[in-house]
Design a protein around this motif. Structure first.
Motif, PDB file in Angstrom:
ATOM      1  N   ASP A 177       0.837  -1.207   0.000  1.00 50.89           N
ATOM      2  CA  ASP A 177       0.000   0.000   0.000  1.00 50.89           C
ATOM      3  C   ASP A 177       0.871   1.256   0.000  1.00 50.89           C
ATOM      4  N   ILE A 178       1.942   1.238   0.796  1.00 51.94           N
ATOM      5  CA  ILE A 178       2.857   2.385   0.864  1.00 51.94           C
ATOM      6  C   ILE A 178       3.556   2.586  -0.472  1.00 51.94           C
ATOM      7  N   ALA A 179       4.051   1.482  -1.050  1.00 55.32           N
ATOM      8  CA  ALA A 179       4.742   1.566  -2.342  1.00 55.32           C
ATOM      9  C   ALA A 179       3.819   2.128  -3.417  1.00 55.32           C
ATOM     10  N   SER A 180       2.575   1.677  -3.419  1.00 52.75           N
ATOM     11  CA  SER A 180       1.617   2.123  -4.426  1.00 52.75           C
ATOM     12  C   SER A 180       1.214   3.585  -4.212  1.00 52.75           C
ATOM     13  N   ALA A 181       0.991   3.958  -2.958  1.00 53.85           N
ATOM     14  CA  ALA A 181       0.512   5.308  -2.659  1.00 53.85           C
ATOM     15  C   ALA A 181       1.547   6.374  -2.980  1.00 53.85           C
ATOM     16  N   PHE A 182       2.838   6.059  -2.769  1.00 50.83           N
ATOM     17  CA  PHE A 182       3.877   7.073  -2.935  1.00 50.83           C
ATOM     18  C   PHE A 182       4.817   6.796  -4.107  1.00 50.83           C
ATOM     19  N   GLY A 183       4.481   5.792  -4.924  1.00 52.08           N
ATOM     20  CA  GLY A 183       5.240   5.531  -6.141  1.00 52.08           C
ATOM     21  C   GLY A 183       6.685   5.179  -5.902  1.00 52.08           C
ATOM     22  N   THR A 184       6.927   4.322  -4.915  1.00 52.85           N
ATOM     23  CA  THR A 184       8.300   3.934  -4.604  1.00 52.85           C
ATOM     24  C   THR A 184       8.438   2.424  -4.630  1.00 52.85           C
ATOM     25  N   ARG A 185       9.667   1.936  -4.525  1.00 51.62           N
ATOM     26  CA  ARG A 185       9.907   0.504  -4.552  1.00 51.62           C
ATOM     27  C   ARG A 185       9.524  -0.138  -3.227  1.00 51.62           C
ATOM     28  N   ARG A 186       9.293  -1.458  -3.279  1.00 56.09           N
ATOM     29  CA  ARG A 186       8.899  -2.172  -2.062  1.00 56.09           C
ATOM     30  C   ARG A 186       9.969  -2.049  -0.973  1.00 56.09           C
ATOM     31  N   ALA A 187      11.238  -2.144  -1.366  1.00 56.71           N
ATOM     32  CA  ALA A 187      12.311  -2.064  -0.369  1.00 56.71           C
ATOM     33  C   ALA A 187      12.276  -0.720   0.349  1.00 56.71           C
ATOM     34  N   GLN A 188      12.043   0.357  -0.403  1.00 61.35           N
ATOM     35  CA  GLN A 188      11.940   1.676   0.196  1.00 61.35           C
ATOM     36  C   GLN A 188      10.695   1.790   1.053  1.00 61.35           C
ATOM     37  N   ALA A 189       9.594   1.210   0.579  1.00 60.19           N
ATOM     38  CA  ALA A 189       8.342   1.242   1.338  1.00 60.19           C
ATOM     39  C   ALA A 189       8.481   0.485   2.656  1.00 60.19           C
ATOM     40  N   GLU A 190       9.181  -0.653   2.616  1.00 56.63           N
ATOM     41  CA  GLU A 190       9.405  -1.424   3.836  1.00 56.63           C
ATOM     42  C   GLU A 190      10.244  -0.620   4.829  1.00 56.63           C
ATOM     43  N   ARG A 191      11.254   0.055   4.321  1.00 53.91           N
ATOM     44  CA  ARG A 191      12.097   0.883   5.187  1.00 53.91           C
ATOM     45  C   ARG A 191      11.285   2.018   5.814  1.00 53.91           C
ATOM     46  N   MET A 192      10.430   2.639   5.032  1.00 57.88           N
ATOM     47  CA  MET A 192       9.573   3.718   5.550  1.00 57.88           C
ATOM     48  C   MET A 192       8.653   3.194   6.642  1.00 57.88           C
ATOM     49  N   LYS A 193       8.088   2.038   6.404  1.00 57.70           N
ATOM     50  CA  LYS A 193       7.181   1.443   7.399  1.00 57.70           C
ATOM     51  C   LYS A 193       7.912   1.155   8.702  1.00 57.70           C
ATOM     52  N   CYS A 194       9.108   0.557   8.589  1.00 55.41           N
ATOM     53  CA  CYS A 194       9.850   0.144   9.785  1.00 55.41           C
ATOM     54  C   CYS A 194      10.408   1.328  10.569  1.00 55.41           C
ATOM     55  N   PHE A 195      10.929   2.345   9.864  1.00 55.09           N
ATOM     56  CA  PHE A 195      11.596   3.452  10.542  1.00 55.09           C
ATOM     57  C   PHE A 195      10.647   4.593  10.914  1.00 55.09           C
ATOM     58  N   TYR A 196       9.648   4.832  10.102  1.00 57.05           N
ATOM     59  CA  TYR A 196       8.786   5.993  10.333  1.00 57.05           C
ATOM     60  C   TYR A 196       7.320   5.636  10.576  1.00 57.05           C
ATOM     61  N   GLY A 197       6.943   4.418  10.231  1.00 56.04           N
ATOM     62  CA  GLY A 197       5.540   4.036  10.336  1.00 56.04           C
ATOM     63  C   GLY A 197       5.079   3.866  11.774  1.00 56.04           C
ATOM     64  N   SER A 198       3.779   3.945  11.966  1.00 54.47           N
ATOM     65  CA  SER A 198       3.194   3.774  13.295  1.00 54.47           C
ATOM     66  C   SER A 198       1.722   3.416  13.137  1.00 54.47           C
ATOM     67  N   ALA A 199       1.205   2.726  14.140  1.00 53.53           N
ATOM     68  CA  ALA A 199      -0.220   2.399  14.148  1.00 53.53           C
ATOM     69  C   ALA A 199      -1.031   3.478  14.833  1.00 53.53           C
ATOM     70  N   THR A 200      -0.356   4.395  15.528  1.00 54.64           N
ATOM     71  CA  THR A 200      -1.034   5.490  16.228  1.00 54.64           C
ATOM     72  C   THR A 200      -0.484   6.821  15.747  1.00 54.64           C
ATOM     73  N   ALA A 201      -1.287   7.864  15.831  1.00 54.99           N
ATOM     74  CA  ALA A 201      -0.903   9.179  15.322  1.00 54.99           C
ATOM     75  C   ALA A 201      -0.777  10.189  16.458  1.00 54.99           C
ATOM     76  N   THR A 202       0.068  11.193  16.242  1.00 54.74           N
ATOM     77  CA  THR A 202       0.247  12.312  17.175  1.00 54.74           C
ATOM     78  C   THR A 202       0.240  13.609  16.373  1.00 54.74           C
ATOM     79  N   PRO A 203      -0.029  14.754  17.019  1.00 52.42           N
ATOM     80  CA  PRO A 203      -0.009  16.041  16.289  1.00 52.42           C
ATOM     81  C   PRO A 203       1.327  16.337  15.620  1.00 52.42           C
ATOM     82  N   ARG A 204       2.412  15.822  16.188  1.00 49.08           N
ATOM     83  CA  ARG A 204       3.748  16.083  15.635  1.00 49.08           C
ATOM     84  C   ARG A 204       3.921  15.454  14.249  1.00 49.08           C
TER      85      ARG A 204
END
Length: 426
Positions: free
Chosen positions: A249-276
């Protein structure tokens, strides 16, 4: 090598256990050695990307075989040993778990070992997987004239002696394909173990398994929901969704490769949101970046979470439905494990959505486990090792007429009675 050295190597080889977890995202191997005190010491681990497995099923035999070879060879190099056989996990859908009860007439005489042999032979013959392949057929506790919870009936008198046979079965073709793939890598398959069965040994305490708990394995391609009660797995359900769907879903939404999408999910992703999250920026490399085209774009962390949450809602909606269908009432604890459980905030998210106490389950019971392999993504691998070290009894492997020792208890009561009580008294 001298004869003495050969004997020493053979003795050590008998103490070695190799676990092989073939998943939809990674293939990982672990070599451990049993100490004199029964402790399990990790000697080496290996990991390779899984390119030939889809939703837990082998879809590309050659690609999967190569990943198996490389993962095992890496573990061998680190451990400094050569291994010949492995314990393999099976995590695809189609798993089924139930208990078959069997009883024999004794006429009131004193129970001898041959009576136990006869009972277990009858139990083996009573197993009817309904066209499926049996992965586990293990005796639980005994009954004497209706009295439950008997650990060792030898020496007692009874008119009827019974035992419950815990059976876990799967669709035969995927299991055969997995077996063929491992053997093609020149490895002997000691046993193929249902993934929830092994993972429960790594993440759950004995008391949790006895009192009742649900285990949710968030794998890459499959999410398994398992119910433990009376010390064992009693029911399960498989959902053909997993953490890899979030990555796609991340790769498709932002037009990037799966490896990059996986890295984004692991380093920046979260199941909860904050104002920051509206102010934290993430750089996204487009698919064409590797070919010298396209410029990197920037998105907010809130945008990334906005892509992750809908898929999480879908997965855990199915998990909630499965827990209800399994009869798992509110108020009992849920343990999350698997690679998807490493997503930041997922336990808090699941607790709010499921309305239950939720914790992340990590492997336990092994010494020397590398930090990189100590997270929930490697719980099945650790559980396979612990399962193998427990010397599990399988009725399918016990020939008729051979003396069989009385089984070790794996729960405090007959499972059918416990499940009924568990589901009606909450």
């Amino acid at each position: 090598m001298s004869r003495r050295d050969s004997r020493a190597a053979a003795v050590r080889g008998e103490k070695l256990i190799t676990a092989l977890d073939i998943g939809s995202w990674k293939v990982s191997a672990l070599i451990a050695e049993r100490g004199e005190d029964g402790a399990l010491n990790v000697l080496g681990t290996g990991q390779r990307e899984s390119r030939g497995v889809r939703r837990g099923y082998v879809a590309d035999m050659s690609a999967t075989e190569l990943a198996v070879r490389e993962a095992v060879e890496q573990a061998e190099r680190i451990a400094g040993v050569n291994i010949e056989d492995v314990w393999v996990s099976f995590s695809a859908g189609g798993l089924a778990s139930n208990v078959a009860s069997v009883e024999v007439e004794l006429g009131g005489h004193r129970i001898e070992q041959e009576d136990i042999d006869h009972l277990l032979a009858a139990g083996r013959d009573s197993v009817d997987p309904g066209g499926r392949m049996v992965l586990h057929a293990q005796p639980t506790l005994y009954t004497l004239d209706g009295l439950n919870d008997v650990k060792d009936p030898r020496g007692m008198h009874a008119d009827k002696l019974g035992v419950g046979i815990h059976v876990v079965a799967a669709e035969p073709s995927p299991v055969r394909n997995l077996d063929l793939c491992v053997r093609s890598a020149h490895l002997e398959v000691k046993s193929i173990v249902a993934s929830p069965f092994a993972t429960g040994m790594a993440c759950l305490s004995d008391e949790e398994r006895e009192l009742g708990i649900a285990l949710v394995e968030l794998g890459a391609g499959v999410t398994n929901v398992s119910l433990f009660i009376g010390g064992m797995l009693v029911d399960l359900a498989s959902i053909p969704l997993g953490a890899a769907d979030i990555t796609d879903d991340i790769a498709s939404a932002f037009g990037t490769r799966r490896a990059q999408a996986e890295r984004m999910k692991c380093f920046y992703g979260s199941a909860t949101a904050t104002p920051r999250d509206n102010h934290d920026m993430i750089e996204v490399a487009p698919i064409s970046a590797e070919e010298g085209g396209g410029e990197a774009t920037r998105i907010t962390r809130a945008q990334l979470i906005g892509v992750i949450r809908p898929r999480l809602d879908q997965i855990f909606g199915e998990v909630a439905k499965a827990l209800t269908e399994l009869g798992f009432s509110r108020g009992r604890q849920v343990v999350l494990t698997g690679g998807g459980a490493e997503l930041k905030g997922v336990a808090d998210y699941a607790q709010g959505l499921l309305g239950r106490s939720v914790r992340v389950g990590r492997p336990r019971g092994l010494t020397g486990l590398p930090d990189a392999h100590s997270g929930p993504a490697f719980a099945t691998l650790a559980g396979l090792t612990r399962y193998a070290a427990s010397d599990p009894i399988d009725l399918r492997l016990l020939p008729t007429g051979r003396d069989q020792t009385v089984v070790k208890p794996s729960g405090p009561a007959l499972i059918q009675r416990l499940v009924t009580a568990f589901r009606t008294n909450l």
